[in-house]
Scaffold this motif. Structure first.
Motif, PDB file in Angstrom:
ATOM      1  N   ARG A  80       0.798  -1.229   0.000  1.00 22.43           N
ATOM      2  CA  ARG A  80       0.000   0.000   0.000  1.00 22.43           C
ATOM      3  C   ARG A  80       0.828   1.275   0.000  1.00 22.43           C
ATOM      4  NH1 ARG A  80      -3.517  -1.611   4.956  1.00 22.43           N
ATOM      5  NH2 ARG A  80      -3.560   0.624   5.203  1.00 22.43           N
ATOM      6  N   TYR A  81       2.061   1.233   0.524  1.00 25.06           N
ATOM      7  CA  TYR A  81       2.879   2.443   0.653  1.00 25.06           C
ATOM      8  C   TYR A  81       4.312   2.185   0.228  1.00 25.06           C
ATOM      9  CZ  TYR A  81      -0.981   3.871   3.648  1.00 25.06           C
ATOM     10  OH  TYR A  81      -2.233   4.160   4.135  1.00 25.06           O
ATOM     11  N   THR A  82       4.936   3.221  -0.298  1.00 20.19           N
ATOM     12  CA  THR A  82       6.360   3.206  -0.574  1.00 20.19           C
ATOM     13  C   THR A  82       7.002   4.249   0.330  1.00 20.19           C
ATOM     14  OG1 THR A  82       6.016   2.576  -2.883  1.00 20.19           O
ATOM     15  CG2 THR A  82       8.140   3.576  -2.330  1.00 20.19           C
ATOM     16  N   VAL A  83       8.050   3.848   1.016  1.00 20.28           N
ATOM     17  CA  VAL A  83       8.770   4.759   1.912  1.00 20.28           C
ATOM     18  C   VAL A  83      10.181   4.919   1.381  1.00 20.28           C
ATOM     19  CG1 VAL A  83       9.670   5.096   4.244  1.00 20.28           C
ATOM     20  CG2 VAL A  83       7.396   4.125   3.923  1.00 20.28           C
ATOM     21  N   GLU A  84      10.588   6.182   1.276  1.00 20.76           N
ATOM     22  CA  GLU A  84      11.962   6.498   0.878  1.00 20.76           C
ATOM     23  C   GLU A  84      12.654   7.140   2.068  1.00 20.76           C
ATOM     24  OE1 GLU A  84      14.449   9.246  -2.315  1.00 20.76           O
ATOM     25  OE2 GLU A  84      12.273   9.296  -2.324  1.00 20.76           O
ATOM     26  N   SER A  85      13.763   6.562   2.475  1.00 20.14           N
ATOM     27  CA  SER A  85      14.535   7.092   3.593  1.00 20.14           C
ATOM     28  C   SER A  85      15.643   7.980   3.056  1.00 20.14           C
ATOM     29  CB  SER A  85      15.145   5.937   4.386  1.00 20.14           C
ATOM     30  OG  SER A  85      15.950   6.429   5.426  1.00 20.14           O
ATOM     31  N   TYR A  86      15.922   9.073   3.760  1.00 14.49           N
ATOM     32  CA  TYR A  86      16.999   9.986   3.374  1.00 14.49           C
ATOM     33  C   TYR A  86      18.193   9.736   4.296  1.00 14.49           C
ATOM     34  CZ  TYR A  86      12.984  12.097   1.123  1.00 14.49           C
ATOM     35  OH  TYR A  86      11.851  12.293   0.386  1.00 14.49           O
ATOM     36  N   ALA A  87      18.958   8.721   3.964  1.00 20.29           N
ATOM     37  CA  ALA A  87      20.059   8.266   4.814  1.00 20.29           C
ATOM     38  C   ALA A  87      21.245   9.220   4.822  1.00 20.29           C
ATOM     39  CB  ALA A  87      20.513   6.882   4.371  1.00 20.29           C
ATOM     40  N   ASP A  88      21.342  10.116   3.838  1.00 19.34           N
ATOM     41  CA  ASP A  88      22.506  10.987   3.714  1.00 19.34           C
ATOM     42  C   ASP A  88      22.390  12.283   4.537  1.00 19.34           C
ATOM     43  OD1 ASP A  88      25.042  11.674   2.684  1.00 19.34           O
ATOM     44  OD2 ASP A  88      24.128  12.896   1.107  1.00 19.34           O
ATOM     45  N   LEU A  89      21.294  12.467   5.274  1.00 20.25           N
ATOM     46  CA  LEU A  89      21.158  13.692   6.061  1.00 20.25           C
ATOM     47  C   LEU A  89      22.167  13.704   7.202  1.00 20.25           C
ATOM     48  CD1 LEU A  89      17.283  14.075   6.330  1.00 20.25           C
ATOM     49  CD2 LEU A  89      18.850  15.295   4.825  1.00 20.25           C
ATOM     50  N   ALA A  90      22.743  14.865   7.443  1.00 20.78           N
ATOM     51  CA  ALA A  90      23.710  15.008   8.532  1.00 20.78           C
ATOM     52  C   ALA A  90      22.986  15.000   9.874  1.00 20.78           C
ATOM     53  CB  ALA A  90      24.506  16.300   8.356  1.00 20.78           C
ATOM     54  N   GLU A  91      23.682  14.505  10.901  1.00 18.92           N
ATOM     55  CA  GLU A  91      23.140  14.523  12.262  1.00 18.92           C
ATOM     56  C   GLU A  91      22.756  15.944  12.622  1.00 18.92           C
ATOM     57  OE1 GLU A  91      22.660  11.981  14.360  1.00 18.92           O
ATOM     58  OE2 GLU A  91      23.542  10.434  13.112  1.00 18.92           O
ATOM     59  N   PRO A  92      21.712  16.151  13.340  1.00 16.15           N
ATOM     60  CA  PRO A  92      20.853  15.189  14.024  1.00 16.15           C
ATOM     61  C   PRO A  92      19.620  14.806  13.226  1.00 16.15           C
ATOM     62  CG  PRO A  92      20.286  17.364  14.789  1.00 16.15           C
ATOM     63  CD  PRO A  92      21.387  17.532  13.753  1.00 16.15           C
ATOM     64  N   PHE A  93      19.530  15.147  11.945  1.00 17.16           N
ATOM     65  CA  PHE A  93      18.301  14.937  11.194  1.00 17.16           C
ATOM     66  C   PHE A  93      18.181  13.540  10.606  1.00 17.16           C
ATOM     67  CE2 PHE A  93      18.373  19.560  11.165  1.00 17.16           C
ATOM     68  CZ  PHE A  93      17.056  19.823  11.524  1.00 17.16           C
ATOM     69  N   VAL A  94      16.953  13.060  10.583  1.00 14.52           N
ATOM     70  CA  VAL A  94      16.545  11.831   9.935  1.00 14.52           C
ATOM     71  C   VAL A  94      15.338  12.213   9.097  1.00 14.52           C
ATOM     72  CG1 VAL A  94      15.606   9.525  10.300  1.00 14.52           C
ATOM     73  CG2 VAL A  94      17.344  10.419  11.839  1.00 14.52           C
ATOM     74  N   GLY A  95      15.223  11.645   7.906  1.00 16.63           N
ATOM     75  CA  GLY A  95      14.089  12.006   7.065  1.00 16.63           C
ATOM     76  C   GLY A  95      13.600  10.849   6.219  1.00 16.63           C
ATOM     77  N   PHE A  96      12.343  10.966   5.795  1.00 12.34           N
ATOM     78  CA  PHE A  96      11.730   9.964   4.943  1.00 12.34           C
ATOM     79  C   PHE A  96      10.514  10.562   4.279  1.00 12.34           C
ATOM     80  CE2 PHE A  96       9.793   9.697   9.057  1.00 12.34           C
ATOM     81  CZ  PHE A  96       8.440   9.512   8.824  1.00 12.34           C
ATOM     82  N   SER A  97      10.068   9.924   3.207  1.00 11.61           N
ATOM     83  CA  SER A  97       8.814  10.315   2.563  1.00 11.61           C
ATOM     84  C   SER A  97       7.946   9.075   2.421  1.00 11.61           C
ATOM     85  CB  SER A  97       9.060  10.968   1.197  1.00 11.61           C
ATOM     86  OG  SER A  97       9.626  10.034   0.308  1.00 11.61           O
ATOM     87  N   ILE A  98       6.649   9.313   2.389  1.00 12.66           N
ATOM     88  CA  ILE A  98       5.658   8.235   2.238  1.00 12.66           C
ATOM     89  C   ILE A  98       4.817   8.562   1.014  1.00 12.66           C
ATOM     90  CG2 ILE A  98       3.673   7.067   3.253  1.00 12.66           C
ATOM     91  CD1 ILE A  98       4.707   7.954   6.003  1.00 12.66           C
TER      92      ILE A  98
END
Length: 181
Positions: free
Chosen positions: A158-176
């Motif tokens: 039902r969903y595709t999730v893309e993780s943004y692994a290259d973000l510098a600390e302290p950030f974590v990101g993703f899209s749905i």
């Protein structure tokens, strides 16, 4: 320390019974929405903060995020910053993204599943805002990220999730993205 206004917590959690209950989307304050949920007898809210560039006279460059490679990540205009907050008995809010691992929930996998359900509830109400970022302490980052990196089989179709692994600390990101769109 932030606290919820009198009566807000009771209203958001009045129908919560049992473990793993996810509520509706609420306006928490100006430019902040949230989805309440309960887990292991405790109350939580996932707060979705509208970026300042959409609500104030912020410079475009202020929304860019640094990457580990020294570059910049350019988010969509309609993105959200997430805070995962535990609601205390006195309606105080403790940000779980910044607490020690000892204060984290005892069953991280089960907590991640309920957290994922809360974020998906927000996504379904605002599919245009499908890109999310949070600041994470190194001790809680794995637990918070696990909610979004490996979807269970019942959600993979039902969903595709893309993780943004290259973000510098302290950030974590993703899209749905819904696969039905």
């Amino acid at each position: 320390m932030r606290t919820l206004r009198t009566g807000i917590s009771n209203e958001m959690f009045k129908h919560a019974r049992g473990a793993g209950i996810v509520g509706s989307v609420y306006a928490l304050e100006r430019n902040k929405e949230c989805v309440p949920f309960s887990f292991d007898g405790k109350k939580y809210v996932v707060e979705f903060n509208i970026p300042y560039i959409l609500t104030q006279g912020q410079l475009y460059e202020d929304m860019l995020l640094a990457t580990e490679s020294g570059g910049v990540f350019v988010p969509k205009l309609e993105h959200r910053y997430i805070d995962v907050m535990q609601v205390g008995d006195d309606d105080s809010l403790t940000n779980l993204c910044n607490v020690a691992a000892a204060s984290a929930p005892q069953d991280p996998a089960a907590f991640a599943a309920v957290l994922r359900a809360a974020v998906l509830a927000y996504y379904r109400s605002s599919p245009h805002a499908n890109q999310y970022f949070f600041r994470a302490d190194p001790t809680t980052k794995p637990m918070l990220l696990s909610a979004f990196t490996d979807l269970p089989d019942d959600l993979k179709d039902r969903y595709t999730v893309e993780s943004y692994a290259d973000l510098a600390e302290p950030f974590v990101g993703f899209s749905i993205v819904s696969n039905a769109l």
